[in-house]
Design a protein around this motif. Structure first.
Motif, PDB file in Angstrom:
ATOM      1  N   VAL A   1      11.211 -14.008  14.025  1.00 32.49           N
ATOM      2  CA  VAL A   1      10.145 -13.092  15.442  1.00 32.49           C
ATOM      3  C   VAL A   1      10.328 -11.637  15.210  1.00 32.49           C
ATOM      4  N   ASN A   2      10.926 -10.979  14.452  1.00 32.75           N
ATOM      5  CA  ASN A   2      10.702  -9.726  14.646  1.00 32.75           C
ATOM      6  C   ASN A   2       9.001  -9.482  13.555  1.00 32.75           C
ATOM      7  N   ALA A   3       9.048 -10.098  12.590  1.00 25.99           N
ATOM      8  CA  ALA A   3       7.708  -9.660  11.464  1.00 25.99           C
ATOM      9  C   ALA A   3       6.773  -9.972  12.439  1.00 25.99           C
ATOM     10  N   ILE A   4       6.479 -10.745  13.281  1.00 24.82           N
ATOM     11  CA  ILE A   4       5.289 -11.667  14.272  1.00 24.82           C
ATOM     12  C   ILE A   4       5.265 -10.307  14.629  1.00 24.82           C
ATOM     13  N   THR A   5       6.404 -10.182  15.549  1.00 22.50           N
ATOM     14  CA  THR A   5       6.133  -8.945  16.709  1.00 22.50           C
ATOM     15  C   THR A   5       5.727  -7.863  15.896  1.00 22.50           C
ATOM     16  N   ARG A   6       5.814  -7.484  14.853  1.00 21.80           N
ATOM     17  CA  ARG A   6       5.774  -5.981  14.407  1.00 21.80           C
ATOM     18  C   ARG A   6       4.360  -5.622  14.204  1.00 21.80           C
ATOM     19  N   SER A   7       3.343  -7.947  13.169  1.00 21.64           N
ATOM     20  CA  SER A   7       2.477  -7.718  12.737  1.00 21.64           C
ATOM     21  C   SER A   7       1.128  -7.149  14.060  1.00 21.64           C
ATOM     22  N   GLY A   8       1.731  -6.978  15.471  1.00 23.11           N
ATOM     23  CA  GLY A   8       1.394  -6.955  16.546  1.00 23.11           C
ATOM     24  C   GLY A   8       0.324  -8.076  16.802  1.00 23.11           C
ATOM     25  N   LEU A   9       0.013  -9.150  16.219  1.00 25.77           N
ATOM     26  CA  LEU A   9      -0.553 -10.350  16.406  1.00 25.77           C
ATOM     27  C   LEU A   9      -0.879 -10.612  18.296  1.00 25.77           C
ATOM     28  N   ARG A  10      -1.556 -10.870  18.901  1.00 22.36           N
ATOM     29  CA  ARG A  10      -1.878 -11.266  20.090  1.00 22.36           C
ATOM     30  C   ARG A  10      -2.409 -12.866  20.379  1.00 22.36           C
ATOM     31  N   GLY A  11      -2.313 -13.806  21.354  1.00 20.89           N
ATOM     32  CA  GLY A  11      -3.063 -15.322  21.235  1.00 20.89           C
ATOM     33  C   GLY A  11      -4.220 -15.007  21.441  1.00 20.89           C
ATOM     34  N   ARG A  12      -4.866 -16.051  20.808  1.00 16.25           N
ATOM     35  CA  ARG A  12      -5.765 -15.838  20.516  1.00 16.25           C
ATOM     36  C   ARG A  12      -6.872 -17.130  21.582  1.00 16.25           C
ATOM     37  N   GLY A  13      -6.000 -17.691  22.644  1.00 14.12           N
ATOM     38  CA  GLY A  13      -6.662 -18.052  23.603  1.00 14.12           C
ATOM     39  C   GLY A  13      -6.983 -17.919  24.204  1.00 14.12           C
ATOM     40  N   GLY A  14      -7.396 -16.189  24.737  1.00 11.99           N
ATOM     41  CA  GLY A  14      -8.234 -15.379  25.452  1.00 11.99           C
ATOM     42  C   GLY A  14      -7.423 -14.888  26.522  1.00 11.99           C
ATOM     43  N   GLY A  15      -6.187 -15.351  26.330  1.00 16.56           N
ATOM     44  CA  GLY A  15      -5.503 -14.048  27.510  1.00 16.56           C
ATOM     45  C   GLY A  15      -4.245 -12.758  26.483  1.00 16.56           C
ATOM     46  N   GLY A  16      -3.979 -13.045  25.108  1.00 16.51           N
ATOM     47  CA  GLY A  16      -4.821 -11.557  24.399  1.00 16.51           C
ATOM     48  C   GLY A  16      -2.500 -11.648  24.537  1.00 16.51           C
ATOM     49  N   PHE A  17      -2.005 -12.501  25.243  1.00 13.49           N
ATOM     50  CA  PHE A  17       0.010 -11.912  25.061  1.00 13.49           C
ATOM     51  C   PHE A  17      -0.355 -11.631  23.842  1.00 13.49           C
ATOM     52  N   PRO A  18       1.430 -10.812  23.602  1.00 15.12           N
ATOM     53  CA  PRO A  18       2.101 -10.752  22.201  1.00 15.12           C
ATOM     54  C   PRO A  18       2.633 -11.989  21.790  1.00 15.12           C
TER      55      PRO A  18
ATOM     56  N   LEU B   1       2.808 -14.249   4.302  1.00 10.55           N
ATOM     57  CA  LEU B   1       3.056 -13.688   3.246  1.00 10.55           C
ATOM     58  C   LEU B   1       2.669 -12.488   2.878  1.00 10.55           C
ATOM     59  N   ASP B   2       1.656 -12.066   3.194  1.00  8.80           N
ATOM     60  CA  ASP B   2       0.750 -10.813   3.193  1.00  8.80           C
ATOM     61  C   ASP B   2       1.721  -9.916   3.793  1.00  8.80           C
ATOM     62  N   GLY B   3       2.561  -9.710   5.004  1.00  8.78           N
ATOM     63  CA  GLY B   3       3.484  -8.938   5.256  1.00  8.78           C
ATOM     64  C   GLY B   3       2.741  -8.370   6.257  1.00  8.78           C
ATOM     65  N   PRO B   4       3.152  -8.567   7.694  1.00  8.42           N
ATOM     66  CA  PRO B   4       2.736  -8.158   9.327  1.00  8.42           C
ATOM     67  C   PRO B   4       2.203  -6.952   9.099  1.00  8.42           C
ATOM     68  N   GLU B   5       2.711  -5.815   8.080  1.00  5.12           N
ATOM     69  CA  GLU B   5       2.503  -4.716   8.113  1.00  5.12           C
ATOM     70  C   GLU B   5       0.780  -4.522   7.937  1.00  5.12           C
ATOM     71  N   TRP B   6       0.809  -5.124   6.208  1.00  6.84           N
ATOM     72  CA  TRP B   6      -0.822  -5.528   6.431  1.00  6.84           C
ATOM     73  C   TRP B   6      -2.045  -6.329   6.964  1.00  6.84           C
ATOM     74  N   PHE B   7      -1.303  -6.622   7.876  1.00  5.66           N
ATOM     75  CA  PHE B   7      -1.903  -7.935   9.269  1.00  5.66           C
ATOM     76  C   PHE B   7      -2.056  -6.828   9.702  1.00  5.66           C
TER      77      PHE B   7
END
Lengths: 721, 175
Positions: A280-297, A458-464
């Motif tokens: 969970v922490n890694a995904i949070t650090r990556s800053g990924l937001r939902g791609r369905g349209g809403g953009g929720f982290p 695999l490539d790391g949240p920081e890279w992303f």
């Protein structure tokens, strides 16, 4: 007991051995694109003809396989021929008839049929070679900014300006090796390029035809393997293939091929050395937001569900891609189904779920079939089901079909539908992360969101997080369509401008017409005019400009599109798809559609536009779910940017784009009419009169404006106003 | 679509196609069996071509879900159809890309020539006309699908030729 990583490595080595014996061991390997759109363009017959010829000619050292969507829709069907000592050739717009010559000349004779190859077509447009200098932020910081000039002056010094062009490319995702530059069509990537290196590359590679081996990039990244294989700079240069990394490269129906491109390594790694909270922490650090349209982290969503104490939790993949004009999710699933399964497994582990569901449109039979095969193969290999990869953790996935209801893309409506009911949204809160499917904590992620997960780990949240803009990380896939030259599936880093997507990736407007608007976000989005073309593609900028990111439909319109008609089109869609549960959406969309329909029919009244805006405001503010809240967006944005067109319809009863049928007038220009009578014979209501060889006349009162006289006239004598 | 009360009981409900019957039995053993209603309707439509009132009632009896609910679910989703379709199914894509490139004019021509609206079937049962949401072949827009065959870049003037391929008699229809 061996760890999941060791189990997977054994599996991958076995896959490699099998592939070497079978398809990769062949002298020549042929792959044929096979996604829904490729098949519609005739890929099936091309594949069959190759098989037939290979059998007839007894070619034992040739293998033929399928790959998923390459994204280059207007050039399909696409066939790749990989033969020893040659750069892979992509043949475009293949037909069964062309197959014969490709087999004789290329497969057997080792000589490419240049005029049908993508490379030939793209290099015909430009100089013979292209040097792409990465224009990503990291490379610029490391000195790429002066590289273009360095290459340019080296090219002039060596007098090869007629052989090579220098372009700035999008970020290639190799930031730690930057500045990077690639040479196309040789498909060589150079790392750590300095001005001195630029001089050497021009001298040794361009002039001397020998790549500078010591400068060649040697690392391994998941993203952008597309470039070396495909390498069409004009279409792919600004692109960044991250979620589509395997699409068009691997055989989507082969678990072995997925395994050798580091498939399931992310989930094996997670099971071996990370706790759910780490994930969970890694995904949070990556800053990924939902791609369905809403953009929720995404990380925040996972965190909510992970924090719930419940023995049963669920992960749902939302593949109910309902936007008309959007096909990103279908192509991703058709091209790389295992990635979605892996993303779901990681999400399941992170939140503590043991069961996943893919909710997918019934209208996508090929995607469903490939997902079913992927699930069966993964189960058979011990990757899905009880005791995943020997870890002792259980996870399984089931497919549930939608049945053609757009509102089911809304997460609570989707849950209702999986439960077997009418897909009507529930009020939130409680949010699904707290009480979702069967009242249990549930995370719903879109296909594209999930496809990002394995790469992040695999490539790391920081890279992303280094890709994209401050608040929108990573890339976005768009289904680029409409009146643009290169239609297809494109993936660009967040922050790329609309202009770059339309003109550089999309190759500009078809038939030399003028750009009018770009529509993003489908029925929930808006139409942006030429003045907004420099808007960067990210959640916040698009929203500020009056549209939304949406799930990824991007429709380009030229001057032949009527913006009132476009607004009417979207309203017709949302009105039809409104589930009817809440009044503002059910009644409001219907009333708005009535007004738009009468404006298009030439019965608009003064004040209609204001009425539309008032209704739009109410529907937006008071609807229960996203469908209603966003339904007025196409109306609001077209009124904001194209008010004059509404006024022309309402006040002058005129459609400037000549689309609205009731506002058209057909007139025969006497000077050009030769009296051939073709229109008179064609007219279904017999409203055209005239003697042979004399100018004809249309009786406007009886004309039903079907336009058949306009189509049939060979002398351009019928005018449409 | 379904107005009368059926009053059917377990004994007089008509039989479902064997593969549907089998599937209903299978899911009855799984958790949340009622959640498979949409999946059952998909299989039924696949097998029969459309959902008849009798079959919907049979699903209600077999799955122990009230007929009103079965009907409510079936009519909510666009994918399900309650009338038999024509021998040749015409489906014009109305996705945004097709729309922008002129699918509306193609649809108008189809309706004019066939004399039926969207969702209709010609009197001779030869053609039925549907509008597809988006078939995802946006590069080929506008797209017309007849049965399984895809016609790309269709213009209104192509419509007569395409219809004639499937036995449309122009002279007979015009009067």
């Amino acid at each position: 007991m061996s760890s999941s990583i060791e189990t997977l490595s054994t599996m991958r080595r076995a896959a490699q051995r099998r592939l070497l014996q079978d398809r990769f061991g062949a002298r020549v390997r042929i792959t044929v694109g096979s996604a829904t759109c490729e098949n519609a363009a005739g890929a099936g017959a091309v594949h069959a003809r190759f098989q037939e010829l290979i059998a007839d000619k007894g070619l034992r050292d040739v293998s033929i396989g399928r790959v998923g969507c390459t994204g280059k829709c207007d050039m399909e069907p696409i066939v790749t021929v990989i033969s020893p000592g040659m750069i892979p050739t992509k043949y475009i717009r293949m037909t069964p008839e062309r197959v014969d010559r490709v087999v004789d000349s290329h497969v057997v004779g080792g000589k490419e049929v240049a005029e049908w190859s993508l490379r030939h077509i793209t290099t015909r447009r430009a100089a013979r070679r292209v040097i792409g200098v990465c224009g990503g932020a990291q490379c610029l910081k490391r000195g790429a900014i002066s590289l273009e000039a360095a290459f340019q002056s080296a090219i002039e010094r060596h007098g090869v300006a007629d052989q090579v062009t220098v372009v700035a490319s999008a970020c290639q995702g190799l930031c730690d090796a930057g500045p990077v530059a690639f040479v196309y069509p040789d498909d060589v990537m150079y790392q750590g390029v300095t001005s001195a290196a630029a001089e050497r590359i021009v001298r040794e590679h361009i002039v001397g035809r020998r790549p500078c081996e010591d400068l060649v990039w040697t690392g391994e990244r998941l993203a952008n393997r597309f470039l070396p294989v495909f390498g069409d700079v004009h279409f792919f240069g600004k692109q960044f293939r991250l979620t589509l990394r395997n699409c068009g490269i691997i055989d989507p129906e082969s678990l072995d091929e997925y395994l050798v491109v580091r498939g399931y390594e992310a989930v094996a790694g997670v099971l071996t050395r990370m706790t759910p909270q780490d994930v969970v922490n890694a995904i949070t650090r990556s800053g990924l937001r939902g791609r369905g349209g809403g953009g929720f982290p995404t990380g925040v969503k996972w965190n909510f569900a992970a924090a719930q104490k419940s023995a049963e939790k669920y992960i749902i993949c939302n593949a109910d891609e309902g936007d008309p004009g959007a096909f990103m999710d279908r192509s991703t699933i058709e091209g790389d189904p295992h990635t979605i399964l892996e993303g779901m497994m990681i999400a399941g582990y992170a939140i503590g779920a043991h069961q996943g569901y893919v909710y997918i449109r019934a209208e996508y039979p090929l995607a469903i079939q490939r997902l079913e095969k992927a699930i069966a193969d993964a189960r058979g290999a011990g990757i899905l089901g009880p005791n995943v990869l020997g870890s002792g953790w259980n996870f399984d996935i089931e497919i549930r079909l939608g049945a053609g209801a757009f509102v089911c893309g809304e997460e609570t409506a989707l849950i209702e539908s999986i439960e077997g009911r009418r897909g009507m949204p529930r009020p939130r809160p409680p949010y699904p992360a707290v009480s979702g499917l069967w009242g249990k904590p549930t995370v719903i992620n879109n296909v594209e969101t999930l496809a990002n997960i394995p790469v992040i780990l695999l490539d790391g949240p920081e890279w992303f997080a280094s890709i994209g803009t401050e608040k929108s990380k990573g890339t976005k896939v768009f289904a680029l369509a409409g009146n643009v030259n290169n239609t297809g599936l494109v993936e660009v880093p967040m922050g790329t401008t609309l202009r770059e997507v339309v003109y550089e990736v999309g190759g500009g407007i078809r038939n030399g017409r003028a750009f009018k608007a770009v529509q993003t976000g489908g029925p929930a989005g808006g139409c942006l005019p030429a003045s907004a073309l420099d808007t960067p593609v990210d959640y916040d900028s698009l929203a500020a400009a009056g549209s939304i990111m949406g799930s990824g439909g991007m429709i380009v319109m030229d001057e032949s599109a009527c913006m009132v008609d476009v607004a009417r089109f979207f309203l017709e869609f949302t009105q039809d798809e409104s589930c009817g549960k809440c009044t503002p959406c059910r009644e409001g969309t219907k009333r708005m559609l009535e007004i738009l329909t009468r404006i298009c029919a030439g019965q608009g009244q003064e004040g209609d536009v204001e009425k539309l805006l008032r209704l739009a405001d109410t529907v937006k503010k008071t609807s229960l779910c996203g469908l209603g809240q966003a339904a007025p967006n196409p109306v609001i944005s077209t009124i904001t940017h194209f008010r004059a067109e509404y006024d022309a319809h309402v006040r002058e009863k005129r459609c400037p784009a000549r689309v609205c049928r009731n506002l058209l007038r057909y007139v025969i220009v006497a000077e050009r009419c030769v009296g051939c009578g073709a229109c008179r014979r064609k007219c279904p209501v017999a409203c055209i009169a005239g003697k042979p060889k004399e100018p004809h006349v249309i009786d406007a009162a009886r004309c039903i404006r079907c336009g058949q006289c306009f189509e049939v006239c060979k002398f351009n004598a019928v005018e449409r106003n | 679509m379904i107005q009368e009360r059926s009053g059917l009981t377990r004994d007089d409900a008509p039989a479902l196609p064997p593969e549907v019957e089998q599937f209903v039995k299978e899911v009855a053993e799984r958790p949340h069996p009622e959640s498979y209603l949409i999946a059952v309707l998909h299989r039924l439509q696949n097998s029969v071509g459309y959902l008849s009132r009798e079959h919907l009632n049979a699903v209600s009896v077999r799955m122990k879900i009230p007929a009103a609910k079965v009907t409510g679910v079936a009519t909510f989703y666009h994918f399900f159809t309650f009338t038999p379709r024509g021998r040749h199914r015409l489906s014009i894509c109305m996705g945004t890309a097709c729309f922008v490139r002129g699918a509306g004019a193609v649809l108008a021509r189809l309706q004019e020539m066939l004399g039926i609206g969207v969702g209709g079937t010609t009197a001779d049962g030869l053609f039925s006309l549907e509008v597809a949401r988006c078939v995802g072949a946006c590069a080929l827009a506008p797209v017309l699908i007849v049965n399984e065959k895809v016609y790309a870049n269709v213009k209104p003037e192509d419509v007569p030729r395409i219809l004639e391929e499937y036995g449309f008699d122009r002279g007979a229809k015009r009067k």
